[in-house]
Design an enzyme around this catalytic site. Structure first.
Site, PDB file in Angstrom:
ATOM      1  N   ARG A  16      -7.837  13.834   4.385  1.00 25.83           N
ATOM      2  CA  ARG A  16      -7.182  13.027   5.433  1.00 25.83           C
ATOM      3  C   ARG A  16      -7.012  13.830   6.714  1.00 25.83           C
ATOM      4  NH1 ARG A  16      -3.802  11.657   1.083  1.00 25.83           N
ATOM      5  NH2 ARG A  16      -2.117  12.918   1.982  1.00 25.83           N
TER       6      ARG A  16
ATOM      7  N   LYS B  69      -7.078   9.897  -0.971  1.00 24.50           N
ATOM      8  CA  LYS B  69      -5.930  10.414  -1.716  1.00 24.50           C
ATOM      9  C   LYS B  69      -5.748  11.922  -1.531  1.00 24.50           C
ATOM     10  CE  LYS B  69      -6.007   6.850  -5.242  1.00 24.50           C
ATOM     11  NZ  LYS B  69      -6.131   6.563  -6.680  1.00 24.50           N
ATOM     12  N   CYS B  70      -6.711  12.565  -0.898  1.00 23.28           N
ATOM     13  CA  CYS B  70      -6.697  14.018  -0.708  1.00 23.28           C
ATOM     14  C   CYS B  70      -6.147  14.357   0.678  1.00 23.28           C
ATOM     15  CB  CYS B  70      -8.114  14.566  -0.865  1.00 23.28           C
ATOM     16  SG  CYS B  70      -8.303  16.296  -0.398  1.00 23.28           S
ATOM     17  N   GLY B  71      -5.086  15.177   0.712  1.00 26.15           N
ATOM     18  CA  GLY B  71      -4.484  15.562   1.979  1.00 26.15           C
ATOM     19  C   GLY B  71      -5.440  16.316   2.890  1.00 26.15           C
TER      20      GLY B  71
END
Length: 116
Positions: A15, A10-12
């Site tokens: 990712r 969920k963390c940019g």
């Protein structure tokens, strides 16, 4: 080269860091979804030490219960922070990456290049 990323999908930043690792054909990536798997205290303590981080430096405040748990108080020691991080994995800043060259908190994601 082997690489392990402690990843939150969920963390940019997490990712983007994973994408950098996966783009490298010479890197065998192991993804640990630490929010699902949790932390072993000795594992976390060693990873932070290897990354040159104190538990305070690795504490995630934004988007975590750190403040409501009283962990942002400077009087809270490393042992208490580590115990809280094991009990609440979201308290650990991400992404942490370990390769054959070392370990680091890869914020921003470009920090991962020093490990490759």
């Amino acid at each position: 080269m082997n690489a392990t990323i402690w990843h939150n999908p969920k963390c940019g930043t997490s990712r983007k860091t994973l994408a950098i690792l996966e783009e490298r054909p010479d890197v065998d990536v192991r993804v640990v979804r630490y929010l699902d798997e949790g932390w072993q205290r000795d594992q976390l303590e060693q990873l932070l030490k290897d990354a040159g981080l104190t538990p305070r430096e690795a504490l995630r405040v934004r988007g975590s219960p750190a403040e409501e748990l009283g962990l942002t108080d400077a009087a809270v020691g490393d042992d208490a922070l580590l115990d809280a991080m094991v009990a609440h994995p979201m308290l650990v800043e991400r992404p942490l990456v370990r390769t054959d060259k070392g370990a680091a908190l890869c914020r921003p994601q470009d920090k991962v290049h020093a490990l490759l």
